[in-house]
Every structure is written in C-alpha cells, then in structure tokens.
Write a protein that holds these residues in place. Structure first.
Motif, PDB file in Angstrom:
ATOM      1  N   LEU A   1      67.491 -59.268 110.963  1.00  6.90           N
ATOM      2  CA  LEU A   1      68.774 -59.965 110.915  1.00  6.90           C
ATOM      3  C   LEU A   1      69.053 -60.485 109.520  1.00  6.90           C
ATOM      4  N   ARG A   2      68.037 -61.094 108.915  1.00  8.38           N
ATOM      5  CA  ARG A   2      68.225 -61.692 107.589  1.00  8.38           C
ATOM      6  C   ARG A   2      68.459 -60.623 106.518  1.00  8.38           C
ATOM      7  N   GLY A   3      67.732 -59.514 106.601  1.00 13.62           N
ATOM      8  CA  GLY A   3      67.802 -58.515 105.539  1.00 13.62           C
ATOM      9  C   GLY A   3      68.864 -57.449 105.731  1.00 13.62           C
ATOM     10  N   LEU A   4      69.247 -57.161 107.000  1.00  9.42           N
ATOM     11  CA  LEU A   4      70.184 -56.063 107.259  1.00  9.42           C
ATOM     12  C   LEU A   4      71.515 -56.536 107.835  1.00  9.42           C
TER      13      LEU A   4
ATOM     14  N   TYR B   1      56.189 -64.273 109.374  1.00 10.33           N
ATOM     15  CA  TYR B   1      55.693 -63.842 108.066  1.00 10.33           C
ATOM     16  C   TYR B   1      55.546 -65.003 107.084  1.00 10.33           C
ATOM     17  N   ASP B   2      56.367 -66.025 107.215  1.00 14.24           N
ATOM     18  CA  ASP B   2      56.190 -67.195 106.355  1.00 14.24           C
ATOM     19  C   ASP B   2      54.866 -67.902 106.667  1.00 14.24           C
ATOM     20  N   ILE B   3      54.495 -67.922 107.949  1.00 12.51           N
ATOM     21  CA  ILE B   3      53.203 -68.489 108.330  1.00 12.51           C
ATOM     22  C   ILE B   3      52.074 -67.632 107.759  1.00 12.51           C
ATOM     23  N   ALA B   4      52.256 -66.308 107.780  1.00 13.40           N
ATOM     24  CA  ALA B   4      51.239 -65.420 107.206  1.00 13.40           C
ATOM     25  C   ALA B   4      51.021 -65.737 105.728  1.00 13.40           C
ATOM     26  N   LEU B   5      52.118 -65.928 104.987  1.00 15.15           N
ATOM     27  CA  LEU B   5      51.986 -66.263 103.565  1.00 15.15           C
ATOM     28  C   LEU B   5      51.245 -67.584 103.382  1.00 15.15           C
TER      29      LEU B   5
ATOM     30  N   ALA C   1      58.270 -55.021 103.333  1.00 13.98           N
ATOM     31  CA  ALA C   1      59.028 -55.250 102.106  1.00 13.98           C
ATOM     32  C   ALA C   1      60.353 -55.955 102.381  1.00 13.98           C
ATOM     33  N   LEU C   2      61.022 -55.603 103.493  1.00 14.19           N
ATOM     34  CA  LEU C   2      62.306 -56.230 103.794  1.00 14.19           C
ATOM     35  C   LEU C   2      62.156 -57.732 103.969  1.00 14.19           C
ATOM     36  N   ALA C   3      61.122 -58.140 104.699  1.00 12.50           N
ATOM     37  CA  ALA C   3      60.906 -59.574 104.912  1.00 12.50           C
ATOM     38  C   ALA C   3      60.601 -60.280 103.594  1.00 12.50           C
ATOM     39  N   MET C   4      59.827 -59.635 102.719  1.00 15.76           N
ATOM     40  CA  MET C   4      59.475 -60.256 101.450  1.00 15.76           C
ATOM     41  C   MET C   4      60.675 -60.320 100.499  1.00 15.76           C
ATOM     42  N   SER C   5      61.614 -59.407 100.646  1.00 10.28           N
ATOM     43  CA  SER C   5      62.793 -59.421  99.771  1.00 10.28           C
ATOM     44  C   SER C   5      63.760 -60.543 100.129  1.00 10.28           C
ATOM     45  N   THR C   6      63.631 -61.078 101.349  1.00  9.28           N
ATOM     46  CA  THR C   6      64.548 -62.129 101.778  1.00  9.28           C
ATOM     47  C   THR C   6      63.866 -63.482 101.955  1.00  9.28           C
ATOM     48  N   THR C   7      62.547 -63.550 101.729  1.00  8.74           N
ATOM     49  CA  THR C   7      61.864 -64.828 101.885  1.00  8.74           C
ATOM     50  C   THR C   7      62.290 -65.782 100.783  1.00  8.74           C
ATOM     51  N   THR C   8      62.340 -67.045 101.102  1.00 11.57           N
ATOM     52  CA  THR C   8      62.826 -68.028 100.133  1.00 11.57           C
ATOM     53  C   THR C   8      61.869 -68.203  98.954  1.00 11.57           C
TER      54      THR C   8
END
Length: 305
Positions: A104-107, A227-231, A245-252
């Motif tokens: 949702l965030r990336g696409l 994924y933020d918890i994973a980081l 990669a999509l999740a990492m491109s939109t992470t704050t």
C-alpha cells in the motif's frame, strides 16, 4: 427445491454478525423476524443451516455452502452495478483496494494521488488488510482488488472465481549489523543468526530457503512480521533479516546500526493483484484502476534497477 435468495442474505448477515440478535440489529428487524426467515429457509431445503448453541449460532455444512453462494451472489451484483454505471461513457464508481502495508505504501498510495487528476469520476478507497481477512473481503465483495505476496499462504492458492496479475518482481535485500564487513556474496552470510519470520509473510519461505542454502538449521529465538521491527531487531544485535526492496524504499529511516545490502543470488518476492472474475470479467472501473496500478508498478520496478 426452491430457495428464496432474500433468505440467503439473512443467513449471510447472521454469519457475519455472529448471531441472530446481532444480525437483527444490523438489518433493522426483530430477532423473531430473522429467526422466522432462517426457519423458512431450513424448511425449503430440508436441512438445518444453523447449529444453535448457548454461545451462539454456528453454520452447519449446508449453511456454509449457502453462505459461500450468498457471498458470490453479493460480489456478482456489486460488479454488475459498477459495470452498468460504466456503460454511460467514462468509467465511474468506487474501487476498493486492500493489501499489506509495504504494498500500500509503495504502490497504491502514491497512485491514488495521481488518479485524482486522471480519473476524477473514480473514487479509490484503500484498506489495510491482513492477508486472510483480505481474501475473505475480496470474496464477499468488500474489496475489488487485493494485493498479496505470491509466496505467502494466501498468494500460493488462487481461489476459484479469481485471477492473479503479477505487479512487481521485488528483490530481497539483507539487513545485517553495520559493524560487520559489507557482505558481497551469500557465502559472507553463513556465520549469521537469522531472525524468524511470521509464517503469513513471504519472507518466511525466502528466509527458510536461504538458511537451508547456508546450512543453518535453526533461526534465532526472535520473530517479526513488521519490517520496521525487523530493522530494530537487527539494530539490537538479535540477528539478520531478509527485507524487500519496496519496503526499504518507503521506510522512514534505517537505524545507524544496520546496513541493508543487495547481494547477487538472493531471491525476489512477487507482489500480485487479485480480482474477482464476473461473467464477463472484472467491471470496467476495476479494470481501469488495475491497468493504472500495473503501469505504476512498472515505473517503481524501473526505479529499483
């Protein structure tokens, strides 16, 4: 055998509401009226459709069969209404898209802003949906499009009456402590502990396969689904993780103690868009939004190369 379709609607409401009293409140009927409709349906069929228990009413096998039919009818009618609305010229109406957070965030969300100008007669609604919930919402007509990971449990099984379209071939990246030398190949990952992943996510299967390739048999005793918890777990030194990669491109932000690296040989996750199939395919408004989504995903993929 005669079945009044209006009574199927009553049964569907009882199922969704969790009981006769709640269904009566939702339908603005008396509990007695709802019970009478269910009793008439059972007489028409010659089978019970509800198992009345002290804790509430539970569908019998025949009841489950009827509820599935009612959901298909409901979804078909929603498609017909939108198709008729689109026959007057420029497609117009509402399209509801559901999916998981990074898709949702990336696409979807960047596209919604663009569509306000290009398709002013189309109203796009966005719902964050857990995968199992989203599959149910697509089946019963709440959603028109469901975004899912092809390697996740929901994505691996395509229900009858639906079609899957590949939107994005999304590379997996590896998140490791910033204190270690930057890995260049998968061999450089063999000494790491790997965080466990919730089984509902595509990262679960991808991590299991990578661990098998590296000869690692047991994951770290820490599990994530977000994924933020994973980081944050990687930053805390609890293990390494595969992240899309999509999740990492939109992470704050990526924590200072973490490096996220693309390595040759890592798999990719496939993001799909699933829609219902009516008698003549999806309705025109859904088709138009889906086409826009496919084109937008292609632009996102080009930016990741």
């Amino acid at each position: 055998m005669q079945i009044d379709p209006r009574r199927l609607t009553v049964l569907l409401t009882v199922h969704r509401a969790g009981g006769v009293i709640a269904a009566a409140a939702q339908s603005h009927l008396s509990p007695s009226a709802v019970s009478q409709q269910i009793a008439k349906l059972e007489r028409e069929l010659g089978f019970p459709v509800l198992d009345r228990q002290p804790s509430g009413s539970v569908l019998t096998p025949v009841g489950r069969l009827l509820v599935e039919a009612a959901e298909r009818i409901e979804a078909e009618l929603a498609d017909v209404r939108q198709a008729v609305a689109g026959m007057g010229g420029e497609p117009s109406g509402k399209v509801v898209i559901g999916g998981f957070r990074s898709a949702l965030r990336g696409l979807v969300l960047p596209l919604v802003q663009e569509l306000r100008g290009r398709l002013p007669n189309v109203d796009v609604h966005v719902l964050e949906s857990e995968t199992e919930t989203g599959a149910t919402e697509l089946r019963n007509g709440v959603l028109d499009l469901l975004l899912a990971e092809a390697d996740a449990p929901v994505g691996r099984t395509q229900p009858r009456g639906t079609r899957d379209i590949t939107l994005l071939d999304d590379p997996w990246l590896v998140a490791v402590p910033a204190s270690m030398p930057r890995p260049r190949t998968t061999t450089d990952l063999s000494h790491l502990d790997w965080l466990a992943v919730d089984e509902s996510a595509a990262a679960h299967g991808a991590t299991q396969r990578l661990m098998s390739q590296l000869g690692v048999t047991t994951p770290a005793p820490h599990r994530y689904s977000d994924y933020d918890i994973a980081l944050a777990m990687v930053d805390a030194g609890l293990g390494a993780a595969l992240l899309p990669a999509l999740a990492m491109s939109t992470t704050t932000s990526i924590p200072q103690g973490v490096q996220v690296v693309a390595i040759p040989g890592l798999e990719r996750r496939i993001i799909i868009a699933r829609h219902r199939l009516g008698r003549s395919g999806p309705n025109p408004v859904t088709v138009q939004v889906l086409d826009e989504l496919i084109q937008h995903a292609a632009r996102v993929a080009g930016a990741h190369r």
